[in-house]
Design an enzyme around this catalytic site. Sequence first.
Site, PDB file in Angstrom:
ATOM      1  N   ASP A 281      -6.039  13.225   2.860  1.00 33.03           N
ATOM      2  CA  ASP A 281      -6.238  11.923   3.144  1.00 33.03           C
ATOM      3  C   ASP A 281      -7.350  11.850   4.151  1.00 33.03           C
ATOM      4  OD1 ASP A 281      -3.855  11.198   1.904  1.00 33.03           O
ATOM      5  OD2 ASP A 281      -2.678  10.572   3.616  1.00 33.03           O
TER       6      ASP A 281
ATOM      7  N   HIS B  47      -4.201  20.154   0.984  1.00 38.36           N
ATOM      8  CA  HIS B  47      -3.687  20.741  -0.579  1.00 38.36           C
ATOM      9  C   HIS B  47      -4.644  21.210  -1.383  1.00 38.36           C
ATOM     10  CE1 HIS B  47       0.327  18.805  -0.130  1.00 38.36           C
ATOM     11  NE2 HIS B  47      -0.338  18.568   1.261  1.00 38.36           N
TER      12      HIS B  47
ATOM     13  N   SER C 135      -9.910  16.640  11.843  1.00 40.45           N
ATOM     14  CA  SER C 135     -11.177  17.456  11.452  1.00 40.45           C
ATOM     15  C   SER C 135     -11.700  17.086  10.070  1.00 40.45           C
ATOM     16  CB  SER C 135     -10.811  18.694  11.544  1.00 40.45           C
ATOM     17  OG  SER C 135     -12.296  19.630  11.818  1.00 40.45           O
TER      18      SER C 135
END
Length: 288
Positions: free
Chosen positions: A88, A149, A252
Amino acid sequence: MSLVTSLTYVLPHRLLSSMARRLAYSRSPRVKQWLIDTVAARFGVDLDEAEQPDPTAYPSFNAFFTRALRAGARVPDPDPAALLMPADGRISQCGRIGHEALDRGRIFQAKGQSFTAAELLGSEADAEPFVGGLFATVYLSPRDYHRVHMPWTGTLRETVHVPGRLFSVGTAAVAKVPRLFARNERLVCHFDTDFGPMASVMVGALLVSGVETVWGGEEIPHYGKAITRKDYRGKGIVLERFAEMARFNYGSTVIVLLPPGVAELNPELGAECPVRLGQALARLKKSG
């Protein structure tokens, strides 16, 4: 240059990150709840998406920050040719890695700023397979889900811990700090896939207290001065498309690198575009 960005040149980065780490892992009920409530309110964290929606149930701020999502909160793009968005956040930049003589291996950071794939990965040899390929830089803000992911199924070949600074990776710093992502501490994860090499680079930032991987646990900190390589060839560590790979312990950036000729970026993506884990990052080209 903003005052905050200017200060990041002189601030004791590792000391501040070490202090943030102690706070993040504190199990003091008052400390951890104050941190959770402050961040949730300040950044509009959507706990309805979390596996554990009760903010008081987390034993530490770090547990809250690296929270899992509830089942079905994110799903992978149904197109089997789609390489997936790893996290995200929002696109900082994406595009082609330079391949002409004047910009060979260069990755665009912001107007007037760039760095080379070799600087990012810590090696000319590691960078060579990606010259002329694709990159996507995804910024994770404090409100976002902080697990990264896999864009595609891959077999872990090697990790490279590159020590460095811990500049902020916010928009102002990215626009003004030269070669920022190639200067910050980072963990480069190299994978072999059925289309060739793929790299996912976990870039640290100011107040990031750690990076963890699903295969090795905590990788940053353990600050060092030399590049550290870990060889995973023959270990059989295979991560499936959409599977969790790693997590940040504070906001980050992750950068994905793809080799040339194998895929095309999703044309809907561009700088500052909000993105969600699992949506199409790129699509494999049809063979033949």
